[in-house]
Design a protein around this motif. Structure first.
Motif, PDB file in Angstrom:
ATOM      1  N   THR A  19      52.517   9.310 -26.408  1.00 36.50           N
ATOM      2  CA  THR A  19      53.087   8.026 -26.830  1.00 36.50           C
ATOM      3  C   THR A  19      52.533   6.913 -25.951  1.00 36.50           C
ATOM      4  O   THR A  19      52.315   7.124 -24.755  1.00 36.50           O
ATOM      5  CB  THR A  19      54.635   8.075 -26.788  1.00 36.50           C
ATOM      6  OG1 THR A  19      55.151   6.822 -27.224  1.00 36.50           O
ATOM      7  CG2 THR A  19      55.169   8.383 -25.400  1.00 36.50           C
ATOM      8  N   HIS A  20      52.297   5.752 -26.560  1.00 35.87           N
ATOM      9  CA  HIS A  20      51.697   4.616 -25.842  1.00 35.87           C
ATOM     10  C   HIS A  20      52.427   3.374 -26.353  1.00 35.87           C
ATOM     11  O   HIS A  20      52.210   2.938 -27.483  1.00 35.87           O
ATOM     12  CB  HIS A  20      50.197   4.567 -26.190  1.00 35.87           C
ATOM     13  CG  HIS A  20      49.452   3.394 -25.647  1.00 35.87           C
ATOM     14  ND1 HIS A  20      48.454   3.513 -24.697  1.00 35.87           N
ATOM     15  CD2 HIS A  20      49.529   2.061 -25.911  1.00 35.87           C
ATOM     16  CE1 HIS A  20      47.950   2.321 -24.421  1.00 35.87           C
ATOM     17  NE2 HIS A  20      48.597   1.414 -25.154  1.00 35.87           N
ATOM     18  N   CYS A  21      53.320   2.834 -25.532  1.00 32.52           N
ATOM     19  CA  CYS A  21      54.182   1.753 -26.042  1.00 32.52           C
ATOM     20  C   CYS A  21      53.997   0.457 -25.279  1.00 32.52           C
ATOM     21  O   CYS A  21      53.919   0.450 -24.053  1.00 32.52           O
ATOM     22  CB  CYS A  21      55.644   2.174 -25.930  1.00 32.52           C
ATOM     23  SG  CYS A  21      56.006   3.607 -26.946  1.00 32.52           S
TER      24      CYS A  21
ATOM     25  N   ARG B 203      42.892   0.181 -17.259  1.00 31.41           N
ATOM     26  CA  ARG B 203      42.314  -0.210 -18.556  1.00 31.41           C
ATOM     27  C   ARG B 203      43.257  -1.165 -19.285  1.00 31.41           C
ATOM     28  O   ARG B 203      43.028  -2.356 -19.316  1.00 31.41           O
ATOM     29  CB  ARG B 203      42.020   1.058 -19.377  1.00 31.41           C
ATOM     30  CG  ARG B 203      41.027   0.847 -20.494  1.00 31.41           C
ATOM     31  CD  ARG B 203      41.654   0.284 -21.759  1.00 31.41           C
ATOM     32  NE  ARG B 203      42.665   1.156 -22.343  1.00 31.41           N
ATOM     33  CZ  ARG B 203      43.478   0.778 -23.319  1.00 31.41           C
ATOM     34  NH1 ARG B 203      43.429  -0.453 -23.806  1.00 31.41           N
ATOM     35  NH2 ARG B 203      44.376   1.620 -23.804  1.00 31.41           N
ATOM     36  N   ASP B 204      44.386  -0.676 -19.791  1.00 25.72           N
ATOM     37  CA  ASP B 204      45.296  -1.588 -20.497  1.00 25.72           C
ATOM     38  C   ASP B 204      45.915  -2.573 -19.501  1.00 25.72           C
ATOM     39  O   ASP B 204      46.119  -3.748 -19.815  1.00 25.72           O
ATOM     40  CB  ASP B 204      46.406  -0.789 -21.204  1.00 25.72           C
ATOM     41  CG  ASP B 204      46.646  -1.268 -22.631  1.00 25.72           C
ATOM     42  OD1 ASP B 204      46.214  -2.392 -22.938  1.00 25.72           O
ATOM     43  OD2 ASP B 204      47.261  -0.536 -23.424  1.00 25.72           O
ATOM     44  N   GLY B 205      46.193  -2.084 -18.265  1.00 22.66           N
ATOM     45  CA  GLY B 205      46.774  -2.967 -17.237  1.00 22.66           C
ATOM     46  C   GLY B 205      45.826  -4.101 -16.907  1.00 22.66           C
ATOM     47  O   GLY B 205      46.238  -5.252 -16.741  1.00 22.66           O
TER      48      GLY B 205
ATOM     49  N   GLY C 196      53.189  -6.292 -21.453  1.00 22.98           N
ATOM     50  CA  GLY C 196      52.918  -5.096 -20.648  1.00 22.98           C
ATOM     51  C   GLY C 196      53.087  -3.791 -21.404  1.00 22.98           C
ATOM     52  O   GLY C 196      53.415  -3.758 -22.591  1.00 22.98           O
ATOM     53  N   ASN C 197      52.846  -2.706 -20.647  1.00 29.41           N
ATOM     54  CA  ASN C 197      52.977  -1.338 -21.167  1.00 29.41           C
ATOM     55  C   ASN C 197      54.248  -0.722 -20.597  1.00 29.41           C
ATOM     56  O   ASN C 197      54.895  -1.314 -19.730  1.00 29.41           O
ATOM     57  CB  ASN C 197      51.779  -0.494 -20.714  1.00 29.41           C
ATOM     58  CG  ASN C 197      50.487  -0.869 -21.419  1.00 29.41           C
ATOM     59  OD1 ASN C 197      50.044  -1.995 -21.382  1.00 29.41           O
ATOM     60  ND2 ASN C 197      49.888   0.098 -22.080  1.00 29.41           N
ATOM     61  N   ALA C 198      54.548   0.493 -21.024  1.00 28.55           N
ATOM     62  CA  ALA C 198      55.684   1.218 -20.435  1.00 28.55           C
ATOM     63  C   ALA C 198      55.397   1.412 -18.950  1.00 28.55           C
ATOM     64  O   ALA C 198      54.261   1.698 -18.564  1.00 28.55           O
ATOM     65  CB  ALA C 198      55.836   2.570 -21.118  1.00 28.55           C
TER      66      ALA C 198
HETATM   67 ZN    ZN Z   1      47.730  -0.534 -25.393  1.00 29.80          ZN
END
Ligand code: ZN
Ligand code: KIV
Length: 513
Positions: free
Chosen positions: A201-203, A13-15, A237-239
Motif C-alpha cells: 500500500t502507498h498512501c 524518492r517520493d519524499g 506528504g506520504n504515510a
Molecule cells: Zn506517491
C-alpha cells in the motif's frame, strides 16, 4: 508466529518530491545509511531516469548499502527500466519498481493511451525489468480511482509477467480507511495467484488519512507499506514510517504483524531528514514531535509518576528519545568521545575524521560546559555536511548590533583558497552577514528559507540553522550549528553556497558560481 510487514521507505524518492527538499548525493547517502541502520527492508533511492544526478545517487547507494534492498523507480517504458536496472546493478539486493497509471482520467488525459496499450506497456516493462533483477515491483498509479475490473486484469497480467510485489497507490490521497481496506480485500480475493505476491500500500496524506489508510490495508492483508520519515512527500506528504511502525508494534492484538525495524533509530532518522531537507517537525507530531511524550497537565504528570503506563502507550526510549542526556564534558577524552558516538550509531570512517571531529568537540566544550547527545549529533552532522572541497570557507566574523544603530557584519572568508574580507549592513545581524557574504560570492541565488532551531534547552544551547537557496532551478539546503546563532547562520549560508558550487561543477551547463 507473526507475519512480517515489509517496510519500504521512499523518503529519497517520493519524499524528495516535496518542494525544496531536493538532496545532494552525499545527503541521500547519509539518509540511506541511517535507514539501513534502522533496518528498513527496502530503500527507494530515487528515479534513475529523472536525471544523471539521480542515477548516480542510486548507484552510490547501491554500492554502499548491504543490509537493505535498494530500489529505483521507473515508468513503464524501456528507457526508464534500463536506467533503473543499470543504477541498481551494484546492489547486494536490488529492486526495480515500475509503474503506469490505470485510472480512466490518467489514461485518457495524461497518458492518452487505451487500456489495452496500458496493459501491454506494464507487461513489457515488468518482463524487461526481470532481465535485471528477480525483485520487480509493479504499481498501478492512481489505483484509488481505477476501475476494479481493470485493476484485476492488469495485476493478473503483471504477475504472470514476473512481478513479485503489487503496489496499490492512493496517489491523490482520496480514500478513507474503510474503502481502502475493502479495495485490498477485493483484490486479494479476485486476482489469480494473489497469494504468490506481496501486496503493498502507498498512501498520500491529502485528507490526513495516509497512515490510517495504510493500516486498514495491512488489516486487510497488505504485507508491505510504502512510507517516508516524518511523512515527507509530494503535497501533504506520504504515510509516516514512524507512525505505521509504532502502530503495528503497539497494537499487535489488532494487526498481528511485525516489522524488522530497530525503533530506537527512529528519532535520529527523523532529525537527520528534518535537518537535511529543512522541513521542521511540528512539536505535536506523533512519535517524533518534541512534545510527543511531554505530559503537561498535573493529573497526567501525577499519573505517569505513579505508574508510567497510566498515560504512556509507548516508551520514549523505544523510539530513540534521550531526554537531553548529559554525555560528555570538557575533560572527556578521545575514547569516551568515540565510544559515545558509537552508541549513538554514528560511524567514524577514519582516524583523520575522528581527530577533526574531536578537535571541534573540544572547541564546543570550551563554549558550552555540558555536551548532550543532541550536541554530538549536530556536531557530527555538521562534519558530514562539510563538502570535500570547500570553495567558500568562513575564517572569522565580527557582528555589531546596537539600539539605534544599523547592524553590521564583517567577515573574513576564503574563496577558492584566496582570503577576502567583506563587510555589509543589514536590517539585522543575520541579514548583514548574508549581504556581506553575497557581496563577494555574487551567487545571485535566491533565499527561499531561513530557519533556526535550538538543539537542546538552555540559553547556552547550540542553534541549528537551515538556509535554502535556489539558483537556475536548483535548490539546496545548507546547515550550520553554533552556540552563536549569527555564526551558525553564516555557516549555513556558506554551506548552501558550497553545495550550489558543487552542483554547478557537476553540471557545467549551469553557469559556474
Ligand atoms: Zn506517491
Ligand atoms: O503516488 C504514487 O502513485 C507514486 C507511484 C509512483 C508509486 O508515487
Amino acid at each position: 508466529m507473526k507475519e512480517r510487514l515489509v517496510i519500504f521507505d521512499t523518503t529519497l524518492r517520493d519524499g524528495e518530491q516535496s518542494p525544496g527538499a531536493a538532496m545532494t548525493k552525499d545527503e541521500k547517502l547519509r539518509i540511506a545509511r541511517q535507514l539501513e541502520r534502522m533496518r528498513v527492508d527496502v530503500i527507494e533511492a530515487g528515479f534513475a531516469a529523472a536525471s544523471p544526478g539521480d542515477a548516480e545517487a542510486i548507484r552510490t547507494i547501491a554500492e554502499t548499502i548491504k543490509e537493505s534492498t535498494v530500489c529505483s523507480l521507473a515508468r513503464a517504458n524501456e528507457r526508464d527500466v534500463r536506467a533503473a536496472g543499470e543504477a541498481i546493478r551494484p546492489a547486494a539486493r536490488g529492486r526495480i519498481h515500475t509503474f503506469i497509471a490505470t485510472s480512466p482520467i490518467h489514461m485518457e488525459k495524461k497518458l492518452r493511451m487505451q487500456p489495452d496499450q496500458v496493459v501491454d506497456a506494464a507487461v513489457a516493462a515488468v518482463k524487461l525489468a526481470r532481465q535485471f533483477t528477480d525483485d520487480v515491483e509493479f504499481s498501478a498509479e492512481d489505483a484509488v480511482r481505477s476501475d476494479m475490473d481493470f485493476l484485476v486484469r492488469i495485476f493478473d497480467a503483471v504477475i504472470k509477467a514476473g512481478a513479485k510485489t503489487i503496489n496499490v497507490p492512493d496517489t491523490v490521497g482520496y480514500s478513507i480507511p474503510e474503502l481502502w481496506g475493502e479495495r485490498f480485500r477485493t483484490l486479494l480475493a479476485r486476482v489469480p495467484d494473489a497469494d504468490k505476491v506481496v501486496w503493498s500500500t502507498h498512501c498520500h496524506n491529502d485528507l490526513g488519512m495516509a497512515v490510517a489508510n495504510s493500516l486498514a490495508a495491512v488489516a486487510a492483508g497488505a504485507r508491505q507499506v510504502e512510507c517516508t520519515i516524518n511523512g515527507l512527500g509530494e503535497r501533504a506528504g506520504n504515510a509516516s514510517l514512524e507512525e505505521v511502525v509504532m502502530a503495528v508494534r503497539t497494537r499487535p492484538d489488532v494487526f498481528g504483524v511485525e516489522t524488522g525495524i530497530d525503533t530506537t533509530q527512529i528519532v535520529a532518522a527523523s532529525k537527520l531528514v528534518s535537518t537535511i531537507t529543512g522541513y521542521p517537525v511540528q512539536p505535536n507530531k506523533a512519535i517524533v514531535g518534541a512534545n510527543a511524550f511531554a505530559h503537561e497537565s498535573g493529573i497526567h504528570q501525577d499519573g505517569v509518576l505513579k505508574h508510567r503506563e497510566t498515560y504512556e502507550i509507548m516508551r520514549p526510549e523505544d523510539v530513540g528519545w534521550t531526554t537531553n542526556r548529559l554525555t560528555l564534558g570538557k575533560l572527556s577524552g578521545r575514547n569516551a568521545f568515540r565510544a559515545r558516538l558509537g552508541e549513538l550509531g554514528i560511524v567514524i570512517e577514519s582516524e583523520e575524521q575522528l581527530n577533526h571531529a574531536f578537535a571541534r568537540f573540544k572547541e564546543l566544550a570550551d563554549k558550552k560546559s555540558e555536551i548532550f547527545d543532541e550536541d554530538l549529533q549536530a556536531l557530527m552532522s555538521d562534519e558530514a555536511v562539510t563538502p570535500e572541497v570547500e570553495h567558500y570557507k568562513l575564517v572569522s566574523s565580527r557582528f555589531h548590533s546596537e539600539t539605534g544603530e544599523t547592524p553590521n557584519a564583517t567577515l573574513t572568508l576564503t574563496i577558492g583558497g584566496d582570503e577576502i574580507k567583506t563587510e555589509a549592513s543589514g536590517s539585522g545581524p543575520v541579514d548583514a552577514a548574508f549581504r556581506a557574504i553575497e557581496s563577494v560570492a555574487k551567487s545571485g541565488a535566491e533565499l527561499q528559507l531561513y530557519s533556526v532551531n535550538a538543539i537542546t534547552t538552555g540559553t547556552d544551547a547550540q542553534g541549528e540553522v537551515t538556509v535554502r537557496l535556489s539558483r537556475a532551478g536548483r535548490v539546496v539546503n545548507g546547515q550550520g550549528a553554533d552556540t552563536d546563532i549569527i555564526v551558525a547562520s553564516a555557516k549555513a549560508y556558506i554551506n548552501a553556497l558550497n553545495k550550489l558550487h558543487g552542483v554547478a561543477k557537476l553540471n557545467p551547463q549551469i553557469e559556474t558560481l
